[in-house]
Each structure stands twice: as structure tokens, then as C-alpha cells.
Design a protein around this motif. Structure first.
Motif, PDB file in Angstrom:
ATOM      1  N   LYS A   1      58.886  28.924 -81.370  1.00  0.00           N
ATOM      2  CA  LYS A   1      59.106  30.217 -81.220  1.00  0.00           C
ATOM      3  C   LYS A   1      58.846  30.757 -80.238  1.00  0.00           C
ATOM      4  O   LYS A   1      58.854  32.311 -79.973  1.00  0.00           O
ATOM      5  N   ARG A   2      56.670  30.836 -80.611  1.00  0.00           N
ATOM      6  CA  ARG A   2      55.860  31.789 -80.040  1.00  0.00           C
ATOM      7  C   ARG A   2      56.281  31.494 -77.832  1.00  0.00           C
ATOM      8  O   ARG A   2      56.060  32.320 -77.112  1.00  0.00           O
ATOM      9  N   VAL A   3      56.608  30.224 -77.928  1.00  0.00           N
ATOM     10  CA  VAL A   3      57.036  29.887 -76.350  1.00  0.00           C
ATOM     11  C   VAL A   3      58.203  30.158 -76.123  1.00  0.00           C
ATOM     12  O   VAL A   3      58.279  31.064 -74.605  1.00  0.00           O
ATOM     13  N   LEU A   4      59.208  30.672 -76.860  1.00  0.00           N
ATOM     14  CA  LEU A   4      60.421  31.546 -76.323  1.00  0.00           C
ATOM     15  C   LEU A   4      60.232  32.418 -75.976  1.00  0.00           C
ATOM     16  O   LEU A   4      60.853  33.446 -75.549  1.00  0.00           O
ATOM     17  N   THR A   5      59.423  33.419 -76.895  1.00  0.00           N
ATOM     18  CA  THR A   5      58.615  34.668 -76.933  1.00  0.00           C
ATOM     19  C   THR A   5      58.012  34.799 -75.156  1.00  0.00           C
ATOM     20  O   THR A   5      58.615  36.219 -74.822  1.00  0.00           O
ATOM     21  N   GLN A   6      57.251  33.699 -74.885  1.00  0.00           N
ATOM     22  CA  GLN A   6      56.922  33.697 -73.594  1.00  0.00           C
ATOM     23  C   GLN A   6      57.821  33.367 -72.506  1.00  0.00           C
ATOM     24  O   GLN A   6      57.536  34.078 -71.706  1.00  0.00           O
ATOM     25  N   LEU A   7      58.463  33.163 -72.988  1.00  0.00           N
ATOM     26  CA  LEU A   7      59.747  32.607 -72.259  1.00  0.00           C
ATOM     27  C   LEU A   7      60.132  33.729 -71.459  1.00  0.00           C
ATOM     28  O   LEU A   7      60.702  33.523 -70.627  1.00  0.00           O
ATOM     29  N   LEU A   8      61.372  34.446 -72.800  1.00  0.00           N
ATOM     30  CA  LEU A   8      61.734  35.508 -72.737  1.00  0.00           C
ATOM     31  C   LEU A   8      60.995  36.347 -71.921  1.00  0.00           C
ATOM     32  O   LEU A   8      61.469  36.747 -71.324  1.00  0.00           O
ATOM     33  N   ASN A   9      59.789  36.833 -72.269  1.00  0.00           N
ATOM     34  CA  ASN A   9      59.096  37.571 -70.998  1.00  0.00           C
ATOM     35  C   ASN A   9      59.396  38.651 -71.560  1.00  0.00           C
ATOM     36  O   ASN A   9      59.600  40.320 -69.905  1.00  0.00           O
ATOM     37  N   LEU A  10      59.716  39.737 -72.581  1.00  0.00           N
ATOM     38  CA  LEU A  10      60.142  41.013 -72.405  1.00  0.00           C
ATOM     39  C   LEU A  10      59.153  41.720 -73.614  1.00  0.00           C
ATOM     40  O   LEU A  10      59.539  41.063 -74.827  1.00  0.00           O
ATOM     41  N   SER A  11      58.175  42.495 -72.758  1.00  0.00           N
ATOM     42  CA  SER A  11      56.891  42.580 -73.865  1.00  0.00           C
ATOM     43  C   SER A  11      57.176  42.468 -75.173  1.00  0.00           C
ATOM     44  O   SER A  11      55.814  43.152 -76.314  1.00  0.00           O
ATOM     45  N   ALA A  12      57.559  43.448 -75.790  1.00  0.00           N
ATOM     46  CA  ALA A  12      57.745  44.484 -77.100  1.00  0.00           C
ATOM     47  C   ALA A  12      58.441  43.436 -77.887  1.00  0.00           C
ATOM     48  O   ALA A  12      58.582  44.356 -79.070  1.00  0.00           O
ATOM     49  N   LEU A  13      59.217  42.358 -77.583  1.00  0.00           N
ATOM     50  CA  LEU A  13      59.996  41.884 -78.089  1.00  0.00           C
ATOM     51  C   LEU A  13      58.788  39.994 -79.200  1.00  0.00           C
ATOM     52  O   LEU A  13      58.460  39.973 -78.099  1.00  0.00           O
ATOM     53  N   VAL A  14      59.653  39.938 -79.751  1.00  0.00           N
ATOM     54  CA  VAL A  14      59.339  38.830 -80.533  1.00  0.00           C
ATOM     55  C   VAL A  14      60.312  38.026 -80.870  1.00  0.00           C
ATOM     56  O   VAL A  14      61.637  38.652 -81.946  1.00  0.00           O
ATOM     57  N   VAL A  15      60.364  36.479 -80.733  1.00  0.00           N
ATOM     58  CA  VAL A  15      61.386  35.606 -80.649  1.00  0.00           C
ATOM     59  C   VAL A  15      61.520  35.264 -82.060  1.00  0.00           C
ATOM     60  O   VAL A  15      60.206  34.782 -82.529  1.00  0.00           O
ATOM     61  N   GLU A  16      63.046  35.693 -82.754  1.00  0.00           N
ATOM     62  CA  GLU A  16      62.623  35.484 -84.566  1.00  0.00           C
ATOM     63  C   GLU A  16      63.264  33.850 -84.984  1.00  0.00           C
ATOM     64  O   GLU A  16      62.410  32.863 -85.619  1.00  0.00           O
ATOM     65  N   SER A  17      64.093  33.458 -84.334  1.00  0.00           N
ATOM     66  CA  SER A  17      64.840  32.485 -84.758  1.00  0.00           C
ATOM     67  C   SER A  17      65.991  32.412 -82.713  1.00  0.00           C
ATOM     68  O   SER A  17      65.871  33.157 -82.279  1.00  0.00           O
ATOM     69  N   SER A  18      66.110  30.924 -82.672  1.00  0.00           N
ATOM     70  CA  SER A  18      66.422  30.440 -81.971  1.00  0.00           C
ATOM     71  C   SER A  18      67.774  29.244 -81.957  1.00  0.00           C
ATOM     72  O   SER A  18      67.636  28.580 -83.117  1.00  0.00           O
ATOM     73  N   LEU A  19      69.126  29.602 -81.601  1.00  0.00           N
ATOM     74  CA  LEU A  19      70.230  28.585 -82.228  1.00  0.00           C
ATOM     75  C   LEU A  19      71.252  28.330 -80.612  1.00  0.00           C
ATOM     76  O   LEU A  19      71.192  29.164 -79.776  1.00  0.00           O
ATOM     77  N   GLN A  20      70.910  26.956 -80.160  1.00  0.00           N
ATOM     78  CA  GLN A  20      71.906  26.332 -79.001  1.00  0.00           C
ATOM     79  C   GLN A  20      73.096  26.359 -79.225  1.00  0.00           C
ATOM     80  O   GLN A  20      73.525  24.986 -79.629  1.00  0.00           O
ATOM     81  N   GLU A  21      74.173  26.643 -78.650  1.00  0.00           N
ATOM     82  CA  GLU A  21      75.706  26.372 -78.783  1.00  0.00           C
ATOM     83  C   GLU A  21      76.164  26.077 -77.295  1.00  0.00           C
ATOM     84  O   GLU A  21      76.526  26.753 -76.821  1.00  0.00           O
ATOM     85  N   GLY A  22      76.377  24.408 -77.059  1.00  0.00           N
ATOM     86  CA  GLY A  22      77.049  24.105 -75.468  1.00  0.00           C
ATOM     87  C   GLY A  22      75.702  24.204 -75.211  1.00  0.00           C
ATOM     88  O   GLY A  22      74.604  24.200 -74.710  1.00  0.00           O
ATOM     89  N   SER A  23      76.606  25.311 -73.911  1.00  0.00           N
ATOM     90  CA  SER A  23      75.584  26.026 -73.435  1.00  0.00           C
ATOM     91  C   SER A  23      75.235  26.938 -72.671  1.00  0.00           C
ATOM     92  O   SER A  23      74.508  28.065 -72.700  1.00  0.00           O
ATOM     93  N   ILE A  24      74.984  27.870 -73.933  1.00  0.00           N
ATOM     94  CA  ILE A  24      74.875  29.038 -74.824  1.00  0.00           C
ATOM     95  C   ILE A  24      73.355  28.725 -75.897  1.00  0.00           C
ATOM     96  O   ILE A  24      73.590  28.433 -77.037  1.00  0.00           O
ATOM     97  N   LEU A  25      72.300  29.730 -75.079  1.00  0.00           N
ATOM     98  CA  LEU A  25      71.157  30.287 -76.483  1.00  0.00           C
ATOM     99  C   LEU A  25      71.051  31.044 -77.164  1.00  0.00           C
ATOM    100  O   LEU A  25      71.000  32.700 -76.496  1.00  0.00           O
ATOM    101  N   PHE A  26      71.477  31.504 -77.771  1.00  0.00           N
ATOM    102  CA  PHE A  26      71.529  32.401 -78.923  1.00  0.00           C
ATOM    103  C   PHE A  26      70.505  32.776 -79.328  1.00  0.00           C
ATOM    104  O   PHE A  26      69.338  31.709 -79.774  1.00  0.00           O
ATOM    105  N   LEU A  27      69.181  33.636 -78.784  1.00  0.00           N
ATOM    106  CA  LEU A  27      67.847  34.012 -79.404  1.00  0.00           C
ATOM    107  C   LEU A  27      67.753  35.943 -80.531  1.00  0.00           C
ATOM    108  O   LEU A  27      68.037  36.674 -79.408  1.00  0.00           O
TER     109      LEU A  27
END
Ligand SMILES: [Zn+2]
Length: 130
Positions: free
Chosen positions: A2-28
Motif C-alpha cells: 500500500k505504501r508503494v502504491l501511495t508513492q506511485l500514485l504521487n498525489l500528496s494528500a492521499l493514502v491508498v487504502e486498498s487495491s484491486l486488479q481487474e483485467g487491465s484496470i487497477l482500482f485504488l
């Protein structure tokens, strides 16, 4: 992860709580780091969470994955005004279904391309990209 995804997302005010990959779509699933919001009526801080509301927003792709943000747009209650209000999310317009940077990316593409190409590249109809 989650920390890696939060860094990758690079929107400073946000934290990624969970992720879900569905085919070619990544839900954060994301929410703001801060636990307070500013009341738009009186300008006072509120920590009184009233309700959680989710809204989906398209963001820039990561690698070959399309990214859809599931944003927790919290509703707060102001103790002074006794009214509820939505927290302000500065990375996405109030009634937009995509982030500002996603829109900027579209604009950049528009400069070097014509409208229907951009629409095609982003899976949008001509109507949506205007
Ligand atoms: Zn207030």
C-alpha cells in the motif's frame, strides 16, 4: 504494498487504502491523510465525521493498467454551523469523474493531435473530450 502504491500514485494528500486488479484496470481505494476538514460556511476546522461517500474517478494509467480511483469523499459536520458539508478534494473537480492531472494529460495530447485521436487513445467519445 500500500505504501508503494501511495508513492506511485504521487498525489500528496492521499493514502491508498486498498487495491484491486481487474483485467487491465487497477482500482485504488484512496482517502485523504488528514482527519479534519474546513467548513465552507464559517472556515472552522471540523473533526466530526458524518458520513463516508465513495466516488469513482479515472486517473493517469500506471504502466499498461488503467487506473480508477475509488475516492472516499467524507462528509463532515460543523459543530458551529450545525450543518454537514463535503470535504474539498483539490485533485478532482466537484462533479468531475476524472482527476485534474488526467484532464491535463488529455489537454496535452489535444495540442499535438486532433480530437478524435485523443478520444480513441483514451477510450472516450468525442463528446467527453471537449
Ligand atoms: Zn461551520
Amino acid at each position: 504494498m500500500k505504501r508503494v502504491l501511495t508513492q506511485l500514485l504521487n498525489l500528496s494528500a492521499l493514502v491508498v487504502e486498498s487495491s484491486l486488479q481487474e483485467g487491465s484496470i487497477l482500482f485504488l481505494s484512496v482517502s485523504k491523510k488528514t482527519k479534519i476538514a474546513i467548513c465552507p460556511q464559517c472556515g472552522k476546522k471540523s473533526e466530526h465525521l458524518h458520513q463516508n461517500q465513495n466516488s469513482l474517478g479515472k486517473d493517469l494509467p500506471m504502466g499498461d493498467k488503467e487506473v480508477i480511483l475509488n475516492v472516499n469523499r467524507r462528509r463532515f459536520k460543523c459543530k458551529t454551523c450545525r450543518k454537514t458539508f463535503n470535504e474539498k478534494l483539490d485533485f478532482v473537480g466537484a462533479r468531475k469523474t476524472y482527476t485534474h492531472r488526467y484532464a491535463e494529460n488529455i489537454v496535452k495530447q489535444l495540442i499535438s493531435s486532433n480530437v478524435s485521436n485523443v478520444a480513441e487513445n483514451n477510450g472516450l467519445t468525442d463528446e467527453e473530450s471537449r
